[in-house]
Motif scaffolding. Structure first.
Motif: not given
Ligand code: 5GP
Ligand code: MN
Length: 358
Positions: A117, A120, A140, A275, A294, A304, A306, A322-325, A328-332
């Motif tokens: 998005s 990012r 994604h 990471e 983190k 993060s 999973r 947030g977003g992701g797969h 495997a995904a993440g957010f703030t």
């Molecule tokens: P990781 O945990 O390795 O940082 O991220 C895993 C997946 O989640 C990755 O595809 C990454 O792009 C997505 N992702 C991680 N943090 C965020 C975030 O804050 N916002 C969005 N939109 N995607 C995230």
């Protein structure tokens, strides 16, 4: 490019159209953007904040490919501090990198890599408006198609798969430098060929990359298997405080831990070392879902998540901004670590997948 895949490949191709993957018109439009660049055209390559192996690898591999085609004015960048994580400092093409503050303010073409998005892209998001054209390369499923032309293939194991397909269409042959970048990206996003996304096509691509002469043992050791002693001690501490709740997520189980900025300071470590933490946490046999928080500010956490197949963690991430797969995904997250974990728990039951998994 998928011709060699035979009839099974054709079935996959047909399915892609339904999933909103790139169609012929998208590929043709992307190709035209590059073929029609003026001779002195300025191209700005941008990948997502806190770049990982796929973000940097796909971006630099594609940038080197553009250079081979004779494009002379290429910059590559990412938002935030211009610090490349130590494990990725051996990537070819790093000379293309400039700090975000020095990036072309109004390039003829901006190409975005591995960003689901606009958010990012951080402070570089304005280039979507100031550039002559914007092309998005990503994999994604949650991608918002924020470019003028979008090559988004949710079936691709990595953004580098999409990048390689576009390079092939442009007639750029793989060489050892491009291959190393794309290989780092492919191994990063497939967990070194362990994840579900590891299809026959992934191994075919890996074979073609290896055939250029890259050295997979050296690359893996540098990218995945090397960290400072301080990070080893830091991991020990952070893993030592991990929590397990076997009843969470409808009994599928949740394991989590957190690392503070103080933890990093005490062990004299940079944030990127964290990471790799999720890989140690997600080993937990008793939990389907794993989380690592983190700390990035006084009350801010990069989270993060999973899953092993029982929970769609991208749904959890999207619900929390947030977003992701899927797995495997993440957010703030904002607040205390406990508050963030409570918010995750609140979303887990709505994200359970059928027992048969994927
Ligand atoms: P990781 O945990 O390795 O940082 O991220 C895993 C997946 O989640 C990755 O595809 C990454 O792009 C997505 N992702 C991680 N943090 C965020 C975030 O804050 N916002 C969005 N939109 N995607 C995230
Ligand atoms: Mn990726």
């Amino acid at each position: 490019m998928t011709g060699a895949a035979g009839s099974a490949g054709a079935v996959v191709e047909a399915a892609r159209v339904d999933d909103g993957g790139p169609g012929d018109a998208d590929w043709a439009a992307a190709e035209a953007l590059i073929r029609e660049l003026p001779p002195d055209g300025r191209v700005l390559l941008v990948c997502h904040v806190n770049p990982d192996g796929d973000a940097l690898g796909s971006m630099l591999g594609f940038g080197l490919g553009l250079r081979r085609r004779g494009v002379r004015r290429i910059q590559a960048t990412f938002p935030g501090p211009p610090e490349v994580p130590e494990p990725l400092r051996g990537l070819p093409g790093l000379d293309l990198l400039v700090p975000s503050t020095a990036a072309y303010p109004d390039p003829d073409l901006v190409i975005c890599f591995d960003a689901a998005s606009e958010s990012r892209l951080g402070e570089l998001v304005d280039r979507l408006d100031t550039a002559g054209a914007a092309l998005v390369l990503d994999h994604h499923a949650s991608n918002t198609r924020f470019g003028g032309v979008n090559l988004v293939d949710p079936h691709a194991a990595a953004t580098s798969v999409v990048a390689e397909q576009l390079l092939a269409r442009l007639g750029v042959a793989l060489d050892v430098e491009i291959a190393e970048c794309l290989y780092v990206a492919l191994t990063t996003d497939t967990g070194s060929f362990r994840f579900e996304a590891t299809t026959p096509a992934v191994h075919h691509l890996a074979a073609r990359l290896l055939a250029t002469g890259i050295r997979p043992g050296d690359i893996s050791r540098r990218v995945f298997d090397t960290r400072p002693f301080g990070a080893v001690r830091l991991f020990g501490e952070v893993l030592g405080r991990a929590r397990l709740d076997v009843s969470a997520a409808g009994g599928r189980g949740l394991v989590w831990t957190w690392a503070t900025q103080d933890d990093l300071a005490r062990h004299d470590q940079r944030p990127y070392v964290l990471e790799a933490l999720i890989d140690s946490v997600r080993c937990t046999a008793e939990a389907d879902v794993s989380c690592v928080l983190k700390q990035t500010g006084p009350a801010e956490w990069a989270v993060s998540m999973r899953s092993k197949g029982g929970v769609d963690v991208s749904r959890v991430a999207v619900a929390l901004g947030g977003g992701g797969h899927r797995f495997a995904a993440g957010f703030t997250g904002r607040g205390t670590a406990d508050e963030v974990v409570e918010r995750i728990r609140g979303q887990l039951d709505g994200a359970l997948l059928p027992a048969t998994g994927a």
